[in-house]
Design a protein around this motif. Structure first.
Motif, mmCIF file in Angstrom:
data_model
loop_
_atom_site.group_PDB
_atom_site.id
_atom_site.type_symbol
_atom_site.label_atom_id
_atom_site.label_comp_id
_atom_site.label_asym_id
_atom_site.label_seq_id
_atom_site.Cartn_x
_atom_site.Cartn_y
_atom_site.Cartn_z
ATOM 1 N N GLU C 44 -20.012 -0.599 4.188
ATOM 2 C CA GLU C 44 -19.054 0.023 5.095
ATOM 3 C C GLU C 44 -19.796 0.891 6.127
ATOM 4 O O GLU C 44 -19.473 0.862 7.313
ATOM 5 C CB GLU C 44 -18.069 0.859 4.289
ATOM 6 N N VAL C 48 -19.730 0.284 10.188
ATOM 7 C CA VAL C 48 -19.372 1.286 11.190
ATOM 8 C C VAL C 48 -20.498 1.419 12.219
ATOM 9 O O VAL C 48 -20.263 1.426 13.424
ATOM 10 C CB VAL C 48 -19.086 2.656 10.530
ATOM 11 N N VAL C 52 -18.735 -3.609 13.401
ATOM 12 C CA VAL C 52 -18.156 -4.908 13.031
ATOM 13 C C VAL C 52 -17.144 -4.711 11.906
ATOM 14 O O VAL C 52 -17.238 -3.770 11.130
ATOM 15 C CB VAL C 52 -19.241 -5.903 12.550
ATOM 16 N N ALA C 53 -16.199 -5.615 11.825
ATOM 17 C CA ALA C 53 -15.227 -5.612 10.736
ATOM 18 C C ALA C 53 -15.683 -6.597 9.660
ATOM 19 O O ALA C 53 -16.026 -7.735 9.969
ATOM 20 C CB ALA C 53 -13.849 -6.014 11.260
ATOM 21 N N ILE C 54 -15.713 -6.141 8.431
ATOM 22 C CA ILE C 54 -16.062 -7.043 7.317
ATOM 23 C C ILE C 54 -14.817 -7.837 6.959
ATOM 24 O O ILE C 54 -13.816 -7.268 6.519
ATOM 25 C CB ILE C 54 -16.582 -6.240 6.108
ATOM 26 N N ARG C 76 -11.261 -1.803 0.175
ATOM 27 C CA ARG C 76 -11.471 -0.903 1.312
ATOM 28 C C ARG C 76 -11.201 -1.601 2.632
ATOM 29 O O ARG C 76 -10.604 -1.028 3.537
ATOM 30 C CB ARG C 76 -12.934 -0.403 1.336
ATOM 31 N N THR C 77 -11.699 -2.822 2.773
ATOM 32 C CA THR C 77 -11.761 -3.444 4.102
ATOM 33 C C THR C 77 -10.675 -4.478 4.343
ATOM 34 O O THR C 77 -10.462 -4.891 5.482
ATOM 35 C CB THR C 77 -13.106 -4.166 4.291
ATOM 36 N N ASN C 252 -14.070 3.378 -6.893
ATOM 37 C CA ASN C 252 -13.616 4.444 -5.979
ATOM 38 C C ASN C 252 -14.611 5.583 -5.837
ATOM 39 O O ASN C 252 -14.288 6.757 -6.074
ATOM 40 C CB ASN C 252 -12.281 5.021 -6.478
ATOM 41 N N LEU C 254 -18.712 7.103 -6.613
ATOM 42 C CA LEU C 254 -19.495 7.305 -7.828
ATOM 43 C C LEU C 254 -18.764 8.248 -8.782
ATOM 44 O O LEU C 254 -18.014 9.109 -8.351
ATOM 45 C CB LEU C 254 -20.858 7.904 -7.470
ATOM 46 N N PRO C 255 -19.002 8.104 -10.084
ATOM 47 C CA PRO C 255 -18.413 9.057 -11.039
ATOM 48 C C PRO C 255 -18.970 10.454 -10.803
ATOM 49 O O PRO C 255 -20.068 10.619 -10.255
ATOM 50 C CB PRO C 255 -18.851 8.545 -12.410
ATOM 51 N N TYR C 256 -18.237 11.451 -11.214
ATOM 52 C CA TYR C 256 -18.697 12.842 -11.130
ATOM 53 C C TYR C 256 -19.581 13.132 -12.339
ATOM 54 O O TYR C 256 -19.212 12.848 -13.467
ATOM 55 C CB TYR C 256 -17.492 13.776 -11.138
ATOM 56 N N PRO C 259 -22.938 19.171 -14.206
ATOM 57 C CA PRO C 259 -24.161 19.748 -14.756
ATOM 58 C C PRO C 259 -23.842 20.430 -16.086
ATOM 59 O O PRO C 259 -22.845 21.144 -16.187
ATOM 60 C CB PRO C 259 -24.590 20.773 -13.696
ATOM 61 N N THR C 323 -32.670 13.012 -8.011
ATOM 62 C CA THR C 323 -32.379 11.577 -8.087
ATOM 63 C C THR C 323 -31.153 11.261 -8.938
ATOM 64 O O THR C 323 -30.923 10.098 -9.274
ATOM 65 C CB THR C 323 -33.595 10.828 -8.664
ATOM 66 N N ASP C 326 -29.045 8.534 -7.515
ATOM 67 C CA ASP C 326 -29.645 7.210 -7.689
ATOM 68 C C ASP C 326 -29.359 6.667 -9.091
ATOM 69 O O ASP C 326 -29.018 5.496 -9.263
ATOM 70 C CB ASP C 326 -31.163 7.270 -7.496
ATOM 71 N N GLU D 44 -19.172 19.109 -3.552
ATOM 72 C CA GLU D 44 -19.795 18.399 -4.663
ATOM 73 C C GLU D 44 -21.276 18.145 -4.366
ATOM 74 O O GLU D 44 -22.132 18.320 -5.235
ATOM 75 C CB GLU D 44 -19.054 17.078 -4.892
ATOM 76 N N ASP D 51 -27.394 22.521 -8.407
ATOM 77 C CA ASP D 51 -27.336 22.347 -9.856
ATOM 78 C C ASP D 51 -26.366 23.328 -10.522
ATOM 79 O O ASP D 51 -26.715 23.971 -11.522
ATOM 80 C CB ASP D 51 -28.762 22.525 -10.414
ATOM 81 N N VAL D 52 -25.201 23.453 -9.963
ATOM 82 C CA VAL D 52 -24.163 24.291 -10.552
ATOM 83 C C VAL D 52 -22.897 23.468 -10.785
ATOM 84 O O VAL D 52 -22.659 22.472 -10.111
ATOM 85 C CB VAL D 52 -23.800 25.488 -9.635
ATOM 86 N N ALA D 53 -22.110 23.885 -11.742
ATOM 87 C CA ALA D 53 -20.818 23.251 -12.003
ATOM 88 C C ALA D 53 -19.721 24.061 -11.315
ATOM 89 O O ALA D 53 -19.672 25.278 -11.456
ATOM 90 C CB ALA D 53 -20.565 23.206 -13.505
ATOM 91 N N ARG D 76 -11.935 15.890 -9.106
ATOM 92 C CA ARG D 76 -13.316 15.435 -9.300
ATOM 93 C C ARG D 76 -14.039 16.257 -10.355
ATOM 94 O O ARG D 76 -14.784 15.720 -11.172
ATOM 95 C CB ARG D 76 -14.102 15.556 -7.978
ATOM 96 N N TYR D 256 -10.315 4.105 5.474
ATOM 97 C CA TYR D 256 -11.090 3.057 6.141
ATOM 98 C C TYR D 256 -10.552 2.868 7.548
ATOM 99 O O TYR D 256 -9.346 2.717 7.741
ATOM 100 C CB TYR D 256 -10.972 1.758 5.350
ATOM 101 N N PRO D 259 -12.669 -1.644 12.682
ATOM 102 C CA PRO D 259 -12.918 -1.824 14.113
ATOM 103 C C PRO D 259 -11.942 -2.867 14.661
ATOM 104 O O PRO D 259 -11.750 -3.915 14.045
ATOM 105 C CB PRO D 259 -14.365 -2.329 14.163
ATOM 106 N N THR D 321 -19.321 4.337 18.066
ATOM 107 C CA THR D 321 -18.850 4.701 16.724
ATOM 108 C C THR D 321 -19.579 5.905 16.132
ATOM 109 O O THR D 321 -19.353 6.254 14.988
ATOM 110 C CB THR D 321 -19.026 3.524 15.737
ATOM 111 N N HIS D 342 -10.292 1.783 14.986
ATOM 112 C CA HIS D 342 -10.890 2.294 16.221
ATOM 113 C C HIS D 342 -11.274 1.117 17.102
ATOM 114 O O HIS D 342 -11.526 0.015 16.620
ATOM 115 C CB HIS D 342 -12.112 3.175 15.924
#
Lengths: 464, 464, 464, 464
Positions: C44, C48, C52-54, C76-77, C252, C254-256, C259, C323, C326, D44, D51-53, D76, D256, D259, D321, D342
């Motif tokens: 996405e 943007v 382009v539109a997917i 989403r698209t 929807n 990444l998960p939360y 810490p 990370t 990641d 978030e 590194d805090v909640a 979240r 979303y 385009p 964009t 858009h």
């Protein structure tokens, strides 16, 4: 941590506008850069990320459309610079056909492919881990996706000879590498280094053999085609040729662009600073600093060299500072290091300071169509080949945008000048030049693209 | 586009580790930087984003713990440099008490606040748009959140005089500015420029007046307190003092760190390169290059100056290249410009090349407790005041981490040396020095923090 | 603003660890995504940026090694999903050989290329602007650079049939496209979806025809080769197959990951949370939370599926939070959505809280060599084919790292277990499993790579 | 790794345009967010970095100018939501005067400070590590830098009562906290929640006591001042009040924005989509889509709520964009979740498609001055207080920009309407509304700011 095996790294780095491609290729902790650009931090950042040392820099040829960054990058990394031996460079090491270099497990082999310039080389890459077959070839300005390099730099008289040399380079040196070889050219679509480059991210010998129009010709047809090719020589080419032969002055990071208030801009303009307004043509038309040039952002690399001098400092005007760094990059890539600053607060700060503004009227193609028969001077500023091959609007006069400043005498000051181009962007450049010279003019937003979409009549030069 | 009014801009920029604060403050398109750091791209980026010109640079005092970036920043922006007049700087402009400068609508007024150094100044800011009241004050190393600047640079004999001067600077010059004035000091918690700085993002005269322990004292108590204060002088301070008086060599961007393979690292170590392993102590213990120093990343600004020489190039070892640029910044901030490179592929590439490794055993506090009565040399490398005020473990010997290298004769080579500190990080530094010098040692992960959490007995120096 | 012509856009997006390639290809404002990954924000963002539109999503096959992101991206698209018709998917649209789709000026043509799975398709791309020749082909898991897809998913009995089908797909459908066609496979080197993928960024039909070992064989040789191929089935494949047939639960974002302090980690471990320590093996050896698993960061996508269950929440331990995002991406890509949190402050906060730690001793290959003849249980955890083809260390026992947990009965608890692998990373995984199960063990840093570099003797299984 | 002590964390997060401040404050691994915005990823991300909640969310009051993000952030992170008890919220937990909460070592104490709304609270922060003194106070819309909150939401009749309550909140609750207390208000300069906020990054009780004009008054003067204050109620306030009492619909990431090509935009406009052109007024004047509204980017948060309906989807037009994501953030912050898409390729793609354009003529103040005596309808669209206090241009009629659409009957369609405001930006909004309704109009670039700088005559309403 890459724990198994030795990864080949490869990255294509595109400099927008110039449509210039440079490449990093490496293996086993070392890497070569092909045709680096002058703002060369991007290679160093990539090298840190990929954890490789840049040890070799190759120049496929002495470029004429941008300042090559070899010396800049070598000064940082200690890499050696290599280029063809048929030109007397003031720096670097000459290489000749068949020279090979090891970059990790890769073998880079020099192929002399003259034509675009005498000392042009291509570089064939073989992955020794896998076998003796050539994997990819960096073709510089010899072979592009969809086209071949221009051969007009030595004058009309020399064109048959150098076009023939290019033909031989392609057919005797590059094509025999094999259909499956990946081709990495020095330019993509939009470059001034060829006429009809296509938009492909990369291509292959096999694909070009089949679909590149220039490669469907006999040697004679090829030479004739190159003799008839009309390409422009922006005046900044001279500076680039000098820089790239002798070595450009060190850049050491981007120049500092001080924010200037309207009063300071005013003062510096009186001291001959050149004001470059990089907003889109509709925005420029809605209001601009009297005496400023308009080149839309992405057009700066291509048109600044037609419009700006190297003698006076440049002051940048935009809506805000979001893209100032991009513009600085565009400018230093073509040797404009004398930056006067940028208008703080963007164009709005100019008019909020109570200073005068200029405007230019804008028309849609429908507005133009409605008055086409009235008394106006219709000016077409596209490239000549667009006029020749794609047609023009009835009654138009042709002067290429790059030549407008030198041909003002051919444009009647007393008439209402209405300008169009392909889309409206080059029109903005031309209009700013005319306005600066006291003309009243109108820009046609959408240009030939919109004119055709609207279904209006196009003149065919072959018929007329 | 900010269309209405004139915005005051303000930004606090923290250099981690050194806990050094620099500030940008501006108004109406111009800005001043207070105590810039040497890698000064951050101010320029901020200025472009906020669309202001940096015109003034103030140094609150000649710093001893980092290289000031005034010359670097002035070279880029053309800003003028100002500092106190009671030292003979080789650059910049001297200012005296009461001098005022306009930065947009702000008035910056120089207040001489000697004590930490003779030429220390504070800078009081008034917003002329709003009135004559002082809004904020940059206090340099005179007044911090929770503490005041150290006064030990002139020797024991001079301390009463300079401590008295500092007391007067605070009570006669700063506090009278008013309780509601925002205080912006040159350091935050963790700095070596004061003993007990607190962690507050910013503070006020009123808050410090009530809660800063040093400000609760009489003049005599204050001087006695400063006489008794024990602070360390890392050897690199000498270099900083010289650089900051004479002007440091130009940096022009970060040094280039070439990636080195294990063979190259090996060779350069034989040529006296210093290897700095910035992994955490547990990682270093699990395996490291024989002969390397360990300083965890965030500790580099504080401890490199104790451990590394300025004569030999530095080679950085980490897990990967993610933080190499951060380490380079840390090093040049304290004048280490001679970068040999970094180990490509991180520590793993060392052992994958079949080279020998060293390890250090690690203990939890429980492991230590279990053998506390056996034959071992327990070494406490915390600051002296931690030993004095927070207690120590039975049987421990105290040598501050910064002094370990010079006091090897006090550490018996034939014994098993078990090292602890506050948490385990300084222990890693000490262990790497001992290991390099042939000791067998063990690091206690968690140190005094863990020992206390585990509920084990702590010796009270006042009782013993 | 791209003012002239219609640019083809193309982007290869690599998911590290899985060595999974997805692609975006588009033209004239629309784009298709081939084999999107589950954390699909990257497509996405790219769309943007490129404006382009997917509109199309293609799945080259029902993947077994990761969760495909088609449903996520379609939600989403609004793009349509397409996949082969020889499997009963619960979502999307079936396509068959010869179906064509227009994406701007590009024509995408479906080619059925069964073998790896029954419903595998390839997608040939023709640029209609330029001509009828195929420009590139997305080959999914049929043809890779240097290898072909695995054919062992249907059991030994079916392998001859499906291997034959794959051979035919390659020789009758893909190779006839022409040598100059660019090949874009679904995986690069390091993937578990083939045995010997090479590291090339992209390849061509012509290059693979010459150098891909699998393509040098006759049909019979090819089938025999595939019959003999030994590849592992990590237990998580079952989950992936189910998800990719039925549709995975929506992600929807990444998960939360909250810490957690050491006390919270302690408590949750007692409630069966799984602790995943992603530091490098030397770091893990220097100290870790008792009961935690070690998989180095880049190994998480490949080895989490062997080690972790889907039933219990996962707690991540690293040096710091740099990370964490990641790691979350790695985990959700293979369906681990139950995130318990991460240890705040990194591993150091664990030992600073006064909690017990475990350590593992580390050896260089020289340390191992010195005691090779003594009483120890030497465990080789590499893939079987490494043992078979690259040799092993005298006296070693082979158990693949993925199978260690299920074969503890084959590892004597009373002996000193010394573990090695290719480099030391998989060894960390195995050591953490053994340590968790009460073994005393040592990891050999550098493994077979270091052993060979050191010049020590390697056993040849063919000789022994 | 922060190895020593427990750092207090503090971050001010500004939502531009709305000039809304939210804050994160924390200590020892936990943090509270004060008045979070709806696109709450920023908190978030910050929490992961530090590194805090996030455990506590405080709403200083039921906001009327933006959608609060408490529910979004709580979903979240699992944090608890707290707000004043004198309103019947459908979610969260009511708190009353004196309630205290621990966030690490910080104590957060609720102070009821009614006036702006009945249930308004302030939150006083004490750092228990240092002592019992209040360190900072979050004052919501009670006390700003340079002003106090508006008190006109309950109607003229109620204003004396609520203004009195506000006065008491400030003088009896906030000021007694002490001069040295740092004040963190919910809005900065430019907010519609107060009349004359200043631009200070932060302020103190002491500074406001001296320089805040509202605090120099007696209770009676204060009430009279508030009775006379003229502030606007944009129609979108109703929606915000409902959302913030009942809870807004979940956002789950930004919407979303597909385009759209010019054809699609054309079609959707016929289906009642609202086109929002976010270019600057000079650009809009140079050419725009007929029927589109113009609100410059930074003006979207302030003026979209006057111009756009909640019923129809919004289509965004810009040059490119680059800032689409910013615009989406601006829109969802005030509840505009229905995004149509858009215009792909920016405004240029519209005219290149051959569609008609509208233009508006632009004048400098000199152009206006030259024709001031001719027949035109001069329209001043500034706030009423600007007209009243700063004067106006001779002959001008006043209609606030937000009311232009509802007062078209007061603007003669047959006359040439010339519009000015403070600077030219609000003029663009008004001009787009008039143009859409068939007026011919001219915008004065620079407005009153330029008019005054040029030295032209200003009418004083008190004199006329």
């Amino acid at each position: 941590m890459k724990i198994e095996g030795i990864e080949m790294i490869f990255e294509k780095i595109v400099s927008e506008g110039l449509a210039h491609n440079s490449y990093v290729i490496g293996s086993a902790g070392t890497a070569a850069v092909i045709d680096p650009r002058r703002d060369c931090d991007i290679y160093e950042d990539y090298a840190v990320r990929e954890d490789v040392a840049i040890t070799h820099i190759f120049e496929t040829h002495r470029n004429e459309d941008y300042v090559i960054g070899s010396l800049e990058l070598a000064a940082r990394t200690g890499a050696q610079i290599y280029h063809g031996s048929h030109m007397a460079f003031s720096y670097g090491n000459p290489v000749t056909h068949g020279d090979t270099f090891s970059v990790g497990n890769l073998e880079l082999k020099v192929l002399e492919t003259p034509g675009h310039t005498e000392e042009s080389i291509s570089i064939a890459v073989t992955d020794r881990e896998l076998g003796d077959e050539v994997y990819m070839v960096f073709t510089g300005d010899a072979l592009f996706a969809g086209d071949v390099g221009r051969t007009d730099f030595f004058g009309k008289a020399e064109t048959p000879r150098v076009a023939g040399a290019l033909y031989d380079s392609i057919f005797r040196t590059l094509i025999p590498l094999g259909d499956g070889v990946v081709v990495c050219p020095a330019h993509g679509a939009g470059s001034v280094c060829g006429a009809r480059l296509t938009e492909h991210e990369f291509t292959t010998i096999g694909y070009e053999k089949k679909l590149n129009p220039a490669l469907q010709k006999t040697r004679e047809e090829f030479i004739t085609h190159k003799m008839n090719e009309i390409l422009y020589h922006p005046p900044y080419f001279k500076k680039m040729e000098l820089y790239n032969k002798e070595g450009a002055p060190p850049l050491n990071g981007l120049p500092y662009s001080p924010p200037l208030n309207p009063q300071e801009v005013d003062t510096r303009m009186k001291e001959h600073a050149q004001v470059l307004d990089v907003r889109n043509p509709a925005s420029f038309s809605g209001g601009h600093i009297p005496g400023s040039y308009n080149i839309w952002k992405e057009g700066v690399p291509l048109f600044a060299g037609w419009v700006l001098t190297y003698d006076d400092p440049i002051i940048i005007v935009d809506e805000d500072t979001r893209t100032i760094t991009d513009i600085l990059r565009y400018l230093v890539r073509i040797g404009y290091d004398s930056i006067g600053g940028h208008l703080a607060g963007g164009f709005a700060s100019w008019y909020m300071s109570g200073r005068p503004i200029n405007t230019i009227s804008t028309w849609s193609v429908h507005d133009l169509r409605a008055v086409l028969d009235t008394d106006l001077f219709l000016l077409d500023v596209r490239e000549r080949r667009s006029w020749d091959y794609d047609g023009f609007i009835t009654g138009a006069h042709h002067i290429y945008v790059g030549e407008v400043a030198n041909r003002l005498k051919d444009i009647p000051q007393e008439e209402h000048v209405v300008i169009y181009c392909d889309s409206g962007f080059k029109t903005g450049v031309a209009a700013s030049i005319l306005k600066k010279n006291g003309y009243e003019c109108t820009t046609v937003l959408g240009g030939m693209a919109a004119w055709k979409k609207a279904g209006y009549r196009v003149e065919n030069p072959l018929e007329s």
